[in-house]
Every structure is written in C-alpha cells, then in structure tokens.
Design a protein around this motif. Structure first.
Motif, PDB file in Angstrom:
ATOM      1  N   VAL A  51      66.203  18.862  49.812  1.00 39.55           N
ATOM      2  CA  VAL A  51      65.180  19.663  49.122  1.00 39.55           C
ATOM      3  C   VAL A  51      63.796  19.065  49.348  1.00 39.55           C
ATOM      4  N   ALA A  52      63.683  17.741  49.269  1.00 41.35           N
ATOM      5  CA  ALA A  52      62.392  17.091  49.496  1.00 41.35           C
ATOM      6  C   ALA A  52      61.896  17.339  50.924  1.00 41.35           C
ATOM      7  N   GLU A  53      62.820  17.342  51.876  1.00 34.89           N
ATOM      8  CA  GLU A  53      62.436  17.540  53.278  1.00 34.89           C
ATOM      9  C   GLU A  53      62.090  18.990  53.595  1.00 34.89           C
ATOM     10  N   HIS A  54      62.891  19.923  53.094  1.00 35.17           N
ATOM     11  CA  HIS A  54      62.748  21.324  53.508  1.00 35.17           C
ATOM     12  C   HIS A  54      62.030  22.223  52.510  1.00 35.17           C
ATOM     13  N   ARG A  55      61.916  21.818  51.260  1.00 35.67           N
ATOM     14  CA  ARG A  55      61.212  22.550  50.204  1.00 35.67           C
ATOM     15  C   ARG A  55      61.632  24.028  50.114  1.00 35.67           C
ATOM     16  N   PRO A  56      62.928  24.284  49.888  1.00 36.87           N
ATOM     17  CA  PRO A  56      63.397  25.678  49.804  1.00 36.87           C
ATOM     18  C   PRO A  56      62.987  26.332  48.487  1.00 36.87           C
ATOM     19  N   ASP A  57      62.993  27.662  48.470  1.00 38.18           N
ATOM     20  CA  ASP A  57      62.756  28.418  47.240  1.00 38.18           C
ATOM     21  C   ASP A  57      64.036  28.533  46.430  1.00 38.18           C
ATOM     22  N   LEU A 115      68.693  18.282  40.153  1.00 36.43           N
ATOM     23  CA  LEU A 115      67.685  19.008  40.915  1.00 36.43           C
ATOM     24  C   LEU A 115      66.729  19.761  40.000  1.00 36.43           C
ATOM     25  N   GLU A 119      58.634  21.244  40.069  1.00 36.13           N
ATOM     26  CA  GLU A 119      58.609  22.268  41.109  1.00 36.13           C
ATOM     27  C   GLU A 119      59.962  22.398  41.812  1.00 36.13           C
ATOM     28  N   ALA A 120      61.030  22.306  41.032  1.00 37.66           N
ATOM     29  CA  ALA A 120      62.379  22.421  41.590  1.00 37.66           C
ATOM     30  C   ALA A 120      62.643  23.836  42.071  1.00 37.66           C
ATOM     31  N   PRO A 121      63.412  23.989  43.155  1.00 36.36           N
ATOM     32  CA  PRO A 121      63.783  25.330  43.591  1.00 36.36           C
ATOM     33  C   PRO A 121      64.789  25.944  42.625  1.00 36.36           C
ATOM     34  N   ARG A 176      63.634  18.072  38.352  1.00 37.41           N
ATOM     35  CA  ARG A 176      62.492  17.655  39.175  1.00 37.41           C
ATOM     36  C   ARG A 176      61.327  18.626  39.017  1.00 37.41           C
TER      37      ARG A 176
END
Length: 197
Positions: free
Chosen positions: A25-31, A51, A56-58, A54
């Motif tokens: 998630v940190a690497e790709h920043r998905p919605d 998750l 701004e969690a997806p 965190r």
C-alpha cells in the motif's frame, strides 16, 4: 483476472500475505484493497484493521469464500467497506470495487441476509460503551449517524434533514472523527450496538 482487462480499474500491486499489505500500500497507494480472509502469516482481518488505522488508508473490500458471521462482522468492525463472496459474478465485483472507491459500502446479498438475521436475533445488543461513544455527538450529528445506520446516502440524508449534501458530508466526517471510526459501516454497527437500529 476479472479486473485486469477493465479500463475503469487499474491493478497496481499484489500481496500474498497480510503482512505484505502495508508495504504494498505504501508503494502503490491504491484507492481500494481487495482482501482475502485466510492468508498465510497475517490474516485478512488483522491486515484490514492495521491498514485502516493508517492515515489516508485505502478502502478495503473483502473478497473471500468464507461467509461465517464472525468473519463478516470481524471484517466490518475492522474497517472494511464491503464484503463479497468469491462466487459473486465478475460484473458485480467490478461494480463493488467502483462503489467502495467512491466511499459507499457494499455487501453480497447473502451476506446482507446473514447480517439482517444476526441483528434480528440479537435482542440484547452488546452495548460495549456504544451509548457513551454516541454521547460525544451533537444532536444533529447523532441524527446523521442514525440515518447513516439506516443505509441512507448523503443525498437522502440531505433531503430528510433539509440540509445541503456538502453539510451532510461535513457532519459525516465529524461523526467519523469523533467516534474514531473509518467508514459508514462502522457507524451502523456502533448504532446497532447502542440498540438504536
């Protein structure tokens, strides 16, 4: 495979273990993160909870073969915005991903029936401090929370309470912040725990 050929959805990464999810998630920043329940190492419920804590969690959409009450409720309480079974038709999975990306909750029809039956059978809600937590809200925020728990959209709440959609969104945001919750599903569960739904 279901989503990879779709123009509206871009797959940015994968993880085979719940413990790999935070780095992915940190690497790709998905919605949206599609999460399974059973994975080696860290399970999907624990990964979802970690998750969603965190900033701004997806959004998390659980897609699994396991539909036992404890998994459904566990996933929703952990902050998942949806729960689908893997036998859900591909078009419905895609639609659910898009709805969750827009901040809406989504459940498989069979899961919805299970939750309704569970709530109906629960004649004495486990209050677990729910009344006290809801007491943190202003009267207007409480009205909004109760309507969220009924599954009403922002537009429907706007009409019912005679306020703009932007004002409703602001109230929902304050409700989530004051109650330390991640999404509307958790608001509904808290209202249920307080015996108000």
């Amino acid at each position: 495979m279901i989503l990879s050929g779709d123009a509206e959805v871009q797959i940015v990464g994968q993880a085979s273990d719940g413990g790999e999810v935070p780095a992915a998630v940190a690497e790709h920043r998905p919605d949206v993160v599609l999460m399974d329940i059973r994975m080696p190492g860290v399970d999907g419920l624990t990964a979802t909870e970690l998750l969603r804590r965190r900033p701004e969690a997806p959004e998390v959409l659980v897609l699994t073969t396991f539909d036992a009450d404890e998994f459904v409720l566990g996933a929703l309480r952990a902050g998942a915005s949806g729960f689908l079974l893997k036998d859900t038709p591909p078009g419905q999975i895609k639609a659910a991903v898009l709805r969750v990306a827009q901040g809406e909750a989504t459940l498989s029809p069979s899961v919805t029936r299970q939750l309704i039956a569970h709530v109906a059978a629960d004649s004495r809600p486990d209050r677990n401090g729910a009344d006290e937590r809801l007491g943190r809200l202003s009267a207007r925020e409480r009205e909004v929370a109760l309507l969220v728990a009924q599954g009403k959209s922002n537009a429907e709440i706007s009409v019912e309470l005679h306020m703009s959609v932007a004002t409703v969104k602001a109230h929902v945001s304050r409700v989530l912040t004051k109650l330390d919750l991640n999404n509307r599903v958790q608001v509904a569960l808290l209202v249920h725990d307080a015996g108000l739904a």
